[in-house]
Design an enzyme around this catalytic site. Structure first.
Site, PDB file in Angstrom:
ATOM      1  N   GLY A 103       0.804  -1.135   0.034  1.00  0.00           N
ATOM      2  CA  GLY A 103       0.056  -0.083  -0.246  1.00  0.00           C
ATOM      3  C   GLY A 103       0.699   1.487  -0.132  1.00  0.00           C
ATOM      4  CG  HIS A 104       4.627   1.108   0.455  1.00  0.00           C
ATOM      5  ND1 HIS A 104       4.414   0.151   1.154  1.00  0.00           N
ATOM      6  CD2 HIS A 104       5.794   1.190  -0.224  1.00  0.00           C
ATOM      7  CE1 HIS A 104       5.546  -0.706   0.978  1.00  0.00           C
ATOM      8  NE2 HIS A 104       6.425  -0.087   0.134  1.00  0.00           N
ATOM      9  CB  SER A 105       4.743   4.477  -4.634  1.00  0.00           C
ATOM     10  OG  SER A 105       5.603   4.492  -5.615  1.00  0.00           O
TER      11      SER A 105
END
Length: 137
Positions: A51-53
């Site tokens: 749930g991230h970059s």
């Protein structure tokens, strides 16, 4: 600008033996200098990870045991890659949103990272991620 097409699966060398298989990650097996290793395990049914970059960091994910899906998004396109073999890994370049889901019972996800943990390198809000991909900060 990176896209989901820059995220690719790579085969890991496998040595077959009657006593079991052996895979090795060394030398230039991943296209970056390895600075951190961590792994995910005992993931509850239905849980999601990621749930991230990352702004700069690259990662190489391997399903050491079991299976899971990696949902990749570049702000324009999305694709899902299922990892379920310990001799195949997924290279995720910077600038790609990732979510890990559908973990099988007993699955273990190994992550090789190109950098140490730095919170400033993470984009944890998807709307902020999409704006960053369009050159709006």
């Amino acid at each position: 600008m990176t896209t989901i097409h820059d995220a690719i699966t790579l085969d890991i060398a496998k040595v077959h033996d009657t006593r079991g298989n052996l895979s090795v990650l060394e030398g230039n097996a991943v296209p970056f200098e390895l600075k951190r290793v961590y792994y995910l395990y005992d993931i509850p049914s239905g849980a999601r990870r990621g749930g991230h970059s990352h702004k700069n960091q690259q990662e190489f994910l391997v399903a050491l045991s079991g299976s899971f899906d990696v949902v990749l998004n570049d702000g324009n396109e999305q694709k899902t890659v299922t990892l379920n073999k310990p001799n195949v890994g997924l290279l995720i370049v910077n600038g790609i949103w990732r979510e890990l889901q559908n973990f099988s019972s007993g699955s273990v996800c190994l992550v090789l990272a190109s950098d140490i943990f730095e919170e400033e390198d993470y984009i944890r809000d998807f709307e902020e991620f999409k704006l960053s991909k369009n050159g709006i900060s």
